[in-house]
Structures are given as structure tokens and as C-alpha cells.
Design an enzyme around this catalytic site. Structure first.
Site, short mmCIF file in Angstrom:
data_model
loop_
_atom_site.label_atom_id
_atom_site.label_comp_id
_atom_site.label_asym_id
_atom_site.label_seq_id
_atom_site.Cartn_x
_atom_site.Cartn_y
_atom_site.Cartn_z
N TYR A 1 -43.04 52.94 -73.24
CA TYR A 1 -42.67 52.58 -71.89
C TYR A 1 -41.80 53.71 -71.31
O TYR A 1 -40.78 54.05 -71.90
CB TYR A 1 -41.79 51.34 -71.81
CG TYR A 1 -42.03 50.23 -72.79
CD1 TYR A 1 -42.35 48.96 -72.32
CD2 TYR A 1 -41.89 50.39 -74.17
CE1 TYR A 1 -42.53 47.90 -73.20
CE2 TYR A 1 -42.07 49.35 -75.05
CZ TYR A 1 -42.39 48.10 -74.55
OH TYR A 1 -42.57 47.06 -75.42
N ARG B 1 -63.28 69.32 -80.93
CA ARG B 1 -61.93 69.20 -81.49
C ARG B 1 -61.36 67.80 -81.34
O ARG B 1 -60.44 67.41 -82.05
CB ARG B 1 -60.98 70.18 -80.80
CG ARG B 1 -61.37 71.64 -80.93
CD ARG B 1 -60.58 72.49 -79.97
NE ARG B 1 -60.87 72.12 -78.59
CZ ARG B 1 -60.18 72.53 -77.53
NH1 ARG B 1 -59.12 73.32 -77.69
NH2 ARG B 1 -60.53 72.16 -76.32
N GLN C 1 -35.34 56.62 -69.30
CA GLN C 1 -35.41 56.24 -70.71
C GLN C 1 -36.87 56.07 -71.10
O GLN C 1 -37.69 55.62 -70.30
CB GLN C 1 -34.66 54.91 -70.92
CG GLN C 1 -34.55 54.46 -72.36
CD GLN C 1 -33.58 53.29 -72.51
OE1 GLN C 1 -32.56 53.21 -71.84
NE2 GLN C 1 -33.90 52.38 -73.41
N HIS D 1 -40.26 40.05 -69.69
CA HIS D 1 -38.96 40.67 -69.47
C HIS D 1 -38.88 41.26 -68.06
O HIS D 1 -39.89 41.71 -67.51
CB HIS D 1 -38.72 41.78 -70.50
CG HIS D 1 -38.72 41.28 -71.91
ND1 HIS D 1 -39.07 42.07 -72.98
CD2 HIS D 1 -38.42 40.05 -72.43
CE1 HIS D 1 -38.98 41.36 -74.09
NE2 HIS D 1 -38.58 40.13 -73.79
N ASN E 1 -39.10 54.25 -74.23
CA ASN E 1 -39.02 53.35 -75.38
C ASN E 1 -40.37 53.30 -76.08
O ASN E 1 -41.42 53.41 -75.44
CB ASN E 1 -38.67 51.93 -74.93
CG ASN E 1 -37.37 51.86 -74.17
OD1 ASN E 1 -36.43 52.59 -74.47
ND2 ASN E 1 -37.30 50.98 -73.19
#
Length: 200
Positions: free
Chosen positions: A130, A21, A45, A60, A47
Site C-alpha cells: 500500500y 527475460r 508511507q 479500515h 506498507n
């Protein structure tokens, strides 16, 4: 999970189960992450970014506290994903390590609070997810120029790089240090529990 040379950065290599599969694997398991890192990832959160080949996002990071721990997975395509130790006073300050995350190896990268994160999309339509411990707060978000010669990250030279205006005008590591906007290793230690303090 395997800790990288950057304390606080961990690589997850899942076991893929294959049959007629297709495949199945565990991309994330809270218990395994907590066992390896000494702390749980609180999910605040999630993202998703979709990038053209050559898109370079980062470096970042967020102010600590509360910072932002990240668990990064490439859902489609491929990225060169980079963790950078930006913590003033860390024995690994200024060190970086790159790993490939892609559709085939299905690896994920965990980064503790205080680490910088960047990636380069190696294919068109590369999709990255993320999981974040804190929500986006623009007043606490910062960037370091990903082409800072002091860091000398070994980005591929055969791909034209696409940077956002924010990343293209970001300060160098030295400039950010002089401006006092880099996270402190000791503050990271105080913010996390004793076992994870080794990684932050």
C-alpha cells in the site's frame, strides 16, 4: 485508469511488456494518476502485508482531514480487494465494489480519503503493498466490521475467514454512524481540490 462505481476509487490496469527475460510493467505513474483523479498522491508511507489464505483485513479508514489515500498493489498471490463508501451524505454511501488484484493481472487500486478498504487473501503468502498519502496515526484509524450484514459484501463462502481481534470486534456501519466516527462527504469535498471533490 478506470473509475469504479464508488466515486474516488480507481482501477489501474497496466500493460505488461513480455520478452524471453520475463515481463515489465508500470505499476504506478504519478502523472497518470493525477490526470485520472485530478490530484497527486503524496507518498508518506509504504506498507507491505503478507497474508495466509483466508486472512480478511479491514474494513479500515482514517479520519478526514487528513484521511489517508491508498494505492494498493498485490505483489504476490491474489486478493479480493474491496472499496466501501463510508462518507456520510455521499450518494454512494454504504455501496461497495470488489476487484481482484493478483500476480497475473497486476492491477492496482487507488482509494481516495474517506473510503473504507478491505481485502481477502485468496492464496497463502499473498503479499500486498500500500502506498499511503499519510503515515499511520492510530488515534485517527477506525474500522467497520467486514461481515456487517447491512453492507453484505459478497466474500467467497468456500474460504474460512481469519480476522484480527480489532476487525472481529469492529462496529457495524450503523453503529459507527451513531458514534459519529464516519467521515463526512462534505468535509471530504472541502478537503480536496474541486476536480477530485467528485471522487471524495
Amino acid at each position: 485508469m478506470r473509475q469504479l462505481s464508488i466515486p474516488g476509487a480507481w482501477l489501474h490496469k497496466p500493460i505488461a511488456h513480455t520478452d524471453n527475460r520475463g515481463t515489465f510493467h508500470e505499476a504506478y505513474r504519478a502523472v497518470a494518476l493525477a490526470r485520472a483523479t485530478g490530484r497527486a498522491l503524496t507518498l508518506a508511507q509504504a506498507n507491505v502485508s503478507v497474508s495466509r489464505r483466508g486472512a480478511l483485513r479491514g474494513i479500515h479508514y482514517a479520519e478526514v482531514p487528513p484521511g489517508q489515500a491508498k494505492y494498493v498493489t498485490c505483489l504476490r498471490g491474489a486478493v479480493l480487494d474491496v472499496a466501501v463508501d463510508l462518507r456520510i451524505g455521499s450518494p454512494a454511501y454504504g455501496r461497495w465494489e470488489a476487484v481482484r488484484l493478483d500476480t497475473y493481472n497486476r492491477n492496482s487500486l487507488y482509494l481516495a480519503e474517506g473510503l473504507g478498504h478491505a481485502f481477502l487473501a485468496l492464496e497463502d503468502d499473498t503479499t500486498v503493498m500500500y502506498l499511503c498519502s499519510e503515515g499511520y496515526a492510530p488515534q485517527r484509524e477506525h474500522a467497520i466490521h467486514p461481515l456487517d450484514p447491512q453492507l453484505a459484501i459478497d466474500w467467497p463462502t468456500d474460504i474460512p475467514l481469519l480476522l484480527s481481534d480489532k476487525d472481529a470486534t469492529a462496529p457495524t456501519l450503523d453503529e459507527a454512524a451513531e458514534a459519529g466516527v464516519l467521515p463526512s462527504h462534505s468535509v471530504c469535498l472541502a478537503y480536496t481540490d474541486p476536480r477530485s471533490a467528485e471522487g471524495c
